[in-house]
Motif scaffolding. Sequence first.
Motif, PDB file in Angstrom:
ATOM      1  N   ASP A 478      32.512  24.805  27.560  1.00  0.00           N
ATOM      2  CA  ASP A 478      32.020  25.817  28.501  1.00  0.00           C
ATOM      3  C   ASP A 478      31.588  27.074  27.763  1.00  0.00           C
ATOM      4  O   ASP A 478      32.147  27.430  26.720  1.00  0.00           O
ATOM      5  CB  ASP A 478      33.107  26.191  29.519  1.00  0.00           C
ATOM      6  CG  ASP A 478      33.419  25.072  30.495  1.00  0.00           C
ATOM      7  OD1 ASP A 478      32.514  24.238  30.737  1.00  0.00           O
ATOM      8  OD2 ASP A 478      34.558  25.031  30.998  1.00  0.00           O
ATOM      9  N   ARG A 479      30.599  27.759  28.349  1.00  0.00           N
ATOM     10  CA  ARG A 479      30.182  29.072  27.858  1.00  0.00           C
ATOM     11  C   ARG A 479      30.292  30.068  29.015  1.00  0.00           C
ATOM     12  O   ARG A 479      29.808  29.788  30.112  1.00  0.00           O
ATOM     13  CB  ARG A 479      28.743  29.020  27.345  1.00  0.00           C
ATOM     14  CG  ARG A 479      28.559  28.266  26.047  1.00  0.00           C
ATOM     15  CD  ARG A 479      27.131  27.831  25.822  1.00  0.00           C
ATOM     16  NE  ARG A 479      26.750  26.765  26.747  1.00  0.00           N
ATOM     17  CZ  ARG A 479      25.519  26.262  26.853  1.00  0.00           C
ATOM     18  NH1 ARG A 479      24.542  26.745  26.108  1.00  0.00           N
ATOM     19  NH2 ARG A 479      25.265  25.305  27.701  1.00  0.00           N
ATOM     20  N   VAL A 513      25.928  29.605  22.234  1.00  0.00           N
ATOM     21  CA  VAL A 513      25.870  30.881  22.940  1.00  0.00           C
ATOM     22  C   VAL A 513      24.615  31.675  22.558  1.00  0.00           C
ATOM     23  O   VAL A 513      24.003  32.329  23.399  1.00  0.00           O
ATOM     24  CB  VAL A 513      27.148  31.700  22.684  1.00  0.00           C
ATOM     25  CG1 VAL A 513      28.320  31.127  23.470  1.00  0.00           C
ATOM     26  CG2 VAL A 513      27.494  31.747  21.207  1.00  0.00           C
ATOM     27  N   ARG A 538      32.190  31.529  23.975  1.00  0.00           N
ATOM     28  CA  ARG A 538      32.716  30.175  24.057  1.00  0.00           C
ATOM     29  C   ARG A 538      33.929  30.053  23.132  1.00  0.00           C
ATOM     30  O   ARG A 538      34.082  30.810  22.163  1.00  0.00           O
ATOM     31  CB  ARG A 538      31.655  29.146  23.703  1.00  0.00           C
ATOM     32  CG  ARG A 538      31.374  28.955  22.238  1.00  0.00           C
ATOM     33  CD  ARG A 538      30.375  27.823  22.020  1.00  0.00           C
ATOM     34  NE  ARG A 538      30.816  26.606  22.666  1.00  0.00           N
ATOM     35  CZ  ARG A 538      30.009  25.596  23.009  1.00  0.00           C
ATOM     36  NH1 ARG A 538      28.705  25.685  22.778  1.00  0.00           N
ATOM     37  NH2 ARG A 538      30.484  24.516  23.578  1.00  0.00           N
TER      38      ARG A 538
END
Length: 543
Positions: A478-479, A513, A538
């Motif tokens: 996930d970011r 990112v 992240r």
Amino acid sequence: MSTNGKADTTILVVDDVAASRYALGAVLRRDGHRVILAASAQEALAELDALHRAGALPDVALVDVGLPDMSGFELCRRLKEAPRTAALPVVHFSAARVAPADRCLGLDAGGEAYLTVPAEPAEIQAVVRAAARGARHRSDAEAEAGHLTRLAETILDVQSARCPRELADAAAAGTDRLTKSPAAAFILADDGAMHRGLSRRRAATSLPDDGAHEAVARLILRVMSGHVGVRSTVAPAPLWPPGFFPAEPVGGTGPPDGARLALARSREGSAPVCLATPTYARHPPETSRLVGRLAHATALAAERLLMYEMERHIALTLQRSFLPTHVPQVPGTEVVVRYEPASSDTEIGGDFYAALPTSGGVLTAIGDVVGHSLDAATVMVEIRHALRAYCVEESDPRKLAHCLDNMLQRYHPDVTATLCLALVDPATGRTRVANAGHIPPLVVSDTGTATYLPACGPLLGLGLDRPAPTETVLSPTDRLLMVTDGLIETRGTDLAVSMQHLRTVAADAPLGVADLCDTLLACFGHDRDDDIALLALRLTGSR
């Protein structure tokens, strides 16, 4: 036309009586006029049509009232109603219709004068000269009005320029419009930068090199040294570098690349301006005066725009000093930030971001002080420093938002700000978000989905209660994306629609990112009216 107003003056005489027609012609020729004879109204109209196509209408029409096919009054009305002959002066004459009522009919039809014949030759000549002189004065006044209208339109274009390059282009185009010749405009900034514009009338040949521009700059500085206001001069070919104008038309006699210059400077120390036309393109003195006025208007606009550029540069330098391009990296996370100033705003804004290590994890923040001014930027800096101080002892995002809200109420009671705080534990991915009127964070997965966290709350500075933080758990795929509204807000478009567009683009963005931020800037970050700030985080899986 000569100074006595007679040479090169053409008179149309319309009379169905041959003897009278030729007698009037002889009287007018003795006074130096060129004479065209017509025996009827239809013949006169045909003659005028041919003369109009040749671009050589007569200066005065001397018209008999009693023509066989049409009265002189009706012929006059037709001439005055037709745009191409409306300005042609008409002098009626008659030997039979000499009553005051007849004179009134002639004037009502649009005639300039009424002669009773037979008349003394001197009287005929004087009346015709007066009619031609009045028409010439009207024509000159109309031409002057046309010149002034074109000048006003050109100055409006100059004043509408948004940058020095646009100003140079507008000044060159305006000089072309006034002189009907190729033109070039030069604005020499304080730092030595040359802003140049060329009119479209210029031939499509290769542009002059840097040496030519340096020569023009030296010439401008030499001519304007110690001078303000407007100066006019001619730079002969040895002094004026070739290439700014097309070659002289075939058959011309002027130097190939000499230039006629109108230079201006609004005040001592301000940027000099030069408007140039080729010497082979001759124009009357009144046109040169208009170009001088345009040069002065361009110099005033240049001073304003160059000051604008300098202030904007200072403002952006100050803004970037407030917002470093890199943030400290906390072990276990990767954080990337981006900042883009508004494309057309000289004032610095209140957008800010931060990534700070705390006892509870890494604290990311993004916000925006309402307004665009030095005051907004000052409050922004205070919020950033206050947040850094508060998080030394406290990491809970809700409590931090409460502290910042109190600080604004106490020291800046008229200021409000949006803020989003996210506390991320690098070891577990546990994330707690407190939102104060800002766009909520977007969690972007490497699997191609993106979801806004349901975090909301009132703006800072209002003294309202803060809701409990929103919690989620970030995975290594996930970011966490946080942005200011300048990235997506568009006038006339609902913010919810823009947020949905952002979510879709973020979900399709490349992994990483940095690539995420760069993709969003490439998609949304053009010609924005507000500053843009982005922060993406992240987890890296290592501490």
